[in-house]
Structure formats: structure tokens, C-alpha cells
Design a protein around this motif. Structure first.
Motif, PDB file in Angstrom:
ATOM      1  N   LEU A   1      29.867  37.139  46.157  1.00  0.00           N
ATOM      2  CA  LEU A   1      29.798  37.208  44.691  1.00  0.00           C
ATOM      3  C   LEU A   1      29.045  38.454  44.243  1.00  0.00           C
ATOM      4  CD1 LEU A   1      29.113  33.478  43.802  1.00  0.00           C
ATOM      5  CD2 LEU A   1      31.193  34.780  43.292  1.00  0.00           C
ATOM      6  N   ILE A   2      27.967  38.767  44.927  1.00  0.00           N
ATOM      7  CA  ILE A   2      27.172  39.949  44.581  1.00  0.00           C
ATOM      8  C   ILE A   2      27.998  41.217  44.780  1.00  0.00           C
ATOM      9  CG2 ILE A   2      25.167  41.319  45.326  1.00  0.00           C
ATOM     10  CD1 ILE A   2      23.757  38.510  45.789  1.00  0.00           C
ATOM     11  N   ARG A   3      28.887  41.218  45.783  1.00  0.00           N
ATOM     12  CA  ARG A   3      29.780  42.372  46.010  1.00  0.00           C
ATOM     13  C   ARG A   3      30.904  42.455  44.988  1.00  0.00           C
ATOM     14  NH1 ARG A   3      29.512  40.810  51.716  1.00  0.00           N
ATOM     15  NH2 ARG A   3      31.540  39.827  51.420  1.00  0.00           N
ATOM     16  N   GLY A   4      31.084  41.404  44.199  1.00  0.00           N
ATOM     17  CA  GLY A   4      32.119  41.423  43.164  1.00  0.00           C
ATOM     18  C   GLY A   4      33.326  40.549  43.441  1.00  0.00           C
ATOM     19  N   ASP A   5      33.326  39.852  44.552  1.00  0.00           N
ATOM     20  CA  ASP A   5      34.434  38.955  44.876  1.00  0.00           C
ATOM     21  C   ASP A   5      34.343  37.673  44.045  1.00  0.00           C
ATOM     22  OD1 ASP A   5      34.989  40.822  46.836  1.00  0.00           O
ATOM     23  OD2 ASP A   5      34.192  39.612  48.489  1.00  0.00           O
ATOM     24  N   PHE A   6      35.478  37.080  43.764  1.00  0.00           N
ATOM     25  CA  PHE A   6      35.593  35.760  43.139  1.00  0.00           C
ATOM     26  C   PHE A   6      35.076  35.670  41.706  1.00  0.00           C
ATOM     27  CE2 PHE A   6      35.308  35.033  47.741  1.00  0.00           C
ATOM     28  CZ  PHE A   6      36.483  34.338  47.966  1.00  0.00           C
ATOM     29  N   HIS A   7      34.817  36.775  41.058  1.00  0.00           N
ATOM     30  CA  HIS A   7      34.302  36.708  39.684  1.00  0.00           C
ATOM     31  C   HIS A   7      35.285  36.032  38.740  1.00  0.00           C
ATOM     32  CE1 HIS A   7      30.771  39.745  39.772  1.00  0.00           C
ATOM     33  NE2 HIS A   7      30.857  39.077  40.908  1.00  0.00           N
ATOM     34  N   GLU A   8      36.585  36.132  39.020  1.00  0.00           N
ATOM     35  CA  GLU A   8      37.588  35.510  38.169  1.00  0.00           C
ATOM     36  C   GLU A   8      37.498  33.986  38.174  1.00  0.00           C
ATOM     37  OE1 GLU A   8      39.270  35.706  42.264  1.00  0.00           O
ATOM     38  OE2 GLU A   8      38.156  37.105  41.014  1.00  0.00           O
ATOM     39  N   GLU A   9      36.752  33.424  39.116  1.00  0.00           N
ATOM     40  CA  GLU A   9      36.576  31.968  39.201  1.00  0.00           C
ATOM     41  C   GLU A   9      35.515  31.445  38.226  1.00  0.00           C
ATOM     42  OE1 GLU A   9      38.471  29.868  41.069  1.00  0.00           O
ATOM     43  OE2 GLU A   9      39.652  31.644  41.598  1.00  0.00           O
ATOM     44  N   PHE A  10      34.871  32.339  37.527  1.00  0.00           N
ATOM     45  CA  PHE A  10      33.869  31.946  36.531  1.00  0.00           C
ATOM     46  C   PHE A  10      34.580  31.844  35.190  1.00  0.00           C
ATOM     47  CE2 PHE A  10      31.475  33.080  40.126  1.00  0.00           C
ATOM     48  CZ  PHE A  10      30.298  32.339  40.045  1.00  0.00           C
ATOM     49  N   VAL A  11      35.138  30.657  34.953  1.00  0.00           N
ATOM     50  CA  VAL A  11      36.073  30.427  33.858  1.00  0.00           C
ATOM     51  C   VAL A  11      35.466  29.696  32.666  1.00  0.00           C
ATOM     52  CG1 VAL A  11      38.086  30.504  35.382  1.00  0.00           C
ATOM     53  CG2 VAL A  11      36.915  28.321  34.992  1.00  0.00           C
ATOM     54  N   VAL A  12      34.240  29.254  32.774  1.00  0.00           N
ATOM     55  CA  VAL A  12      33.596  28.530  31.672  1.00  0.00           C
ATOM     56  C   VAL A  12      33.388  29.489  30.503  1.00  0.00           C
ATOM     57  CG1 VAL A  12      31.455  27.359  30.990  1.00  0.00           C
ATOM     58  CG2 VAL A  12      32.499  26.853  33.190  1.00  0.00           C
ATOM     59  N   ASP A  13      33.592  28.979  29.301  1.00  0.00           N
ATOM     60  CA  ASP A  13      33.394  29.769  28.091  1.00  0.00           C
ATOM     61  C   ASP A  13      31.919  30.151  27.967  1.00  0.00           C
ATOM     62  OD1 ASP A  13      33.034  30.291  25.089  1.00  0.00           O
ATOM     63  OD2 ASP A  13      35.189  29.881  25.184  1.00  0.00           O
ATOM     64  N   MET A  14      31.674  31.371  27.499  1.00  0.00           N
ATOM     65  CA  MET A  14      30.295  31.842  27.323  1.00  0.00           C
ATOM     66  C   MET A  14      29.512  30.966  26.346  1.00  0.00           C
ATOM     67  SD  MET A  14      29.190  34.132  29.252  1.00  0.00           S
ATOM     68  CE  MET A  14      27.660  34.359  28.391  1.00  0.00           C
ATOM     69  N   ILE A  15      30.188  30.405  25.362  1.00  0.00           N
ATOM     70  CA  ILE A  15      29.520  29.495  24.420  1.00  0.00           C
ATOM     71  C   ILE A  15      29.924  28.086  24.805  1.00  0.00           C
ATOM     72  CG2 ILE A  15      29.285  28.805  22.013  1.00  0.00           C
ATOM     73  CD1 ILE A  15      29.957  31.698  21.259  1.00  0.00           C
ATOM     74  N   GLN A  16      28.945  27.286  25.145  1.00  0.00           N
ATOM     75  CA  GLN A  16      29.214  25.942  25.649  1.00  0.00           C
ATOM     76  C   GLN A  16      28.075  25.012  25.266  1.00  0.00           C
ATOM     77  OE1 GLN A  16      27.682  26.347  30.082  1.00  0.00           O
ATOM     78  NE2 GLN A  16      28.628  28.176  29.247  1.00  0.00           N
TER      79      GLN A  16
ATOM     80  N   ALA B   1      29.931  26.700  46.604  1.00  0.00           N
ATOM     81  CA  ALA B   1      30.196  25.635  47.577  1.00  0.00           C
ATOM     82  C   ALA B   1      31.577  25.791  48.204  1.00  0.00           C
ATOM     83  CB  ALA B   1      30.065  24.263  46.913  1.00  0.00           C
ATOM     84  N   ASN B   2      32.581  26.080  47.402  1.00  0.00           N
ATOM     85  CA  ASN B   2      33.941  26.169  47.943  1.00  0.00           C
ATOM     86  C   ASN B   2      34.161  27.421  48.788  1.00  0.00           C
ATOM     87  OD1 ASN B   2      35.310  23.701  47.248  1.00  0.00           O
ATOM     88  ND2 ASN B   2      35.020  24.306  45.119  1.00  0.00           N
ATOM     89  N   ILE B   3      33.530  28.521  48.419  1.00  0.00           N
ATOM     90  CA  ILE B   3      33.586  29.714  49.278  1.00  0.00           C
ATOM     91  C   ILE B   3      32.894  29.393  50.605  1.00  0.00           C
ATOM     92  CG2 ILE B   3      32.830  32.108  49.584  1.00  0.00           C
ATOM     93  CD1 ILE B   3      32.906  32.330  46.466  1.00  0.00           C
ATOM     94  N   ALA B   4      31.740  28.742  50.526  1.00  0.00           N
ATOM     95  CA  ALA B   4      30.974  28.374  51.721  1.00  0.00           C
ATOM     96  C   ALA B   4      31.750  27.387  52.594  1.00  0.00           C
ATOM     97  CB  ALA B   4      29.622  27.793  51.316  1.00  0.00           C
TER      98      ALA B   4
END
Length: 185
Positions: free
Chosen positions: A85-100, A116-119
Motif C-alpha cells: 500500500l505504501i508503494r501505491g498498490d491497491f489504492h483503488e480498493e479504498f472505495v469508501v466515500d470521504m464523507i461518511q 487483511a485480504n492482501i495478507a
């Protein structure tokens, strides 16, 4: 997996939902996406925040391993997931709206589930096989969203600090001097 190969069935205290099979997020994230459609801007729009979340989760995993609460195998898998994640992988999986709702709980769970799922895949398991490594029990272990979320925001801001300073410097260099500035020279 559910009967449809394109989904996996996940369960939480509210019941069961079919989560897209390819998704690294899970049921809690899916509930947030369904319940909080407010701005249309997902967390992935802020990559420095995603990196900040991964850094917080890495630090927690390190502390929990040091305390003897997290096995070496789980720690290694979580560490690898955070590094990706720190390298920039899987960022598209962060799908929650910024306002919640929930003061960042949905964002925190989105991070926990993705990590967890990457692990799990790194450990040779399928996404959603949380009996081997759980988003809440292992990745989030003893963290309060009220600590993890604002810390990740602060880290994200600090990570963007150099770019902000460079932009400000560039703006200053391009701006013509003002008359009041010339008078003081």
C-alpha cells in the motif's frame, strides 16, 4: 464463495452480503459504500491518506508482535500488505466515500479489510478466509478508530508537506513583486 463465481459471501453481526470476488475490501466496506453515498469522492482520491493508513497499521502490527499478541507469520503478511500500500498498490480498493458517518470507522475498516485480504493471499489463502487472518482481530487489533484515523490524516498531510512547500516556492518565484515590497527594499 457464493454460488455466483463473481462474488464471495461474507458475514458480520448484521448478516451476510455478497462481496465482489476480486475486491480486496470486505463486508464492512461494502456496507459503508451502500450507506454513505454523499460526496462521490472515494478515499482512493487521496493517496497520501491511504499511505498514512498503511503506516498506522504497520506500526500497530509491529507493536502487537512485540507484545506477543500477533504471530510472526501474521505480522509478516500484514507488513508485506502495508508495504504494498505504501508503494501505491491497491489504492483503488479504498472505495469508501470521504464523507461518511462514524468519525472514520468506515475508512478504518476499509483499510483493515484491504490489508487483511492482501495478507491472506500472501499467506496462500483466499480473500475472505478470515479464520486465518482477521481484519478486526488481527489487523485492527486493539486500535481505536479515534486514534488510527486522525493519525493517518496527520501522516498524510505530512507526506504532502514537501509538495506543498515546492508549489508555494514556485508560486513565489513566478509572482511579480508587489509595490509595497519594493518600497521596503
Amino acid at each position: 464463495m457464493s454460488s455466483a463465481a463473481s462474488f464471495r459471501t461474507e458475514k458480520d453481526l448484521l448478516g451476510v452480503l455478497d462481496v465482489p470476488a476480486q475486491a480486496y475490501y470486505g463486508i464492512q466496506t461494502l456496507r459503508a459504500v451502500n450507506n454513505f453515498r454523499l460526496s462521490g469522492v472515494p478515499i482512493s482520491h487521496y493517496p497520501k491518506l491511504v499511505v498514512g493508513l498503511a503506516m498506522v497499521k504497520q506500526a500497530a502490527a509491529d507493536a502487537n508482535r512485540e507484545l506477543g499478541q500477533l504471530s510472526d507469520a501474521k505480522h509478516a503478511a500484514i507488513s508485506e500488505a502495508c508495504a504494498r500500500l505504501i508503494r501505491g498498490d491497491f489504492h483503488e480498493e479504498f472505495v469508501v466515500d470521504m464523507i461518511q458517518g462514524g468519525a472514520g470507522t468506515s475508512t478504518n475498516m476499509n483499510a483493515n479489510e484491504v490489508i487483511a485480504n492482501i495478507a491472506l493471499e500472501a499467506m496462500g489463502h483466499q480473500k475472505g478466509e478470515y479464520q486465518y487472518l482477521h481484519p478486526n482481530n488481527d489487523v485492527n487489533m486493539a486500535q481505536s478508530t479515534n486514534d488510527a484515523y486522525p493519525t493517518a490524516i496527520r501522516l498524510g498531510l505530512l507526506l504532502g508537506h514537501d509538495a506543498l512547500l515546492a508549489s508555494l516556492d514556485s508560486l513565489i518565484q513566478r509572482s511579480p513583486p508587489r509595490a509595497s515590497s519594493l518600497a521596503t527594499c
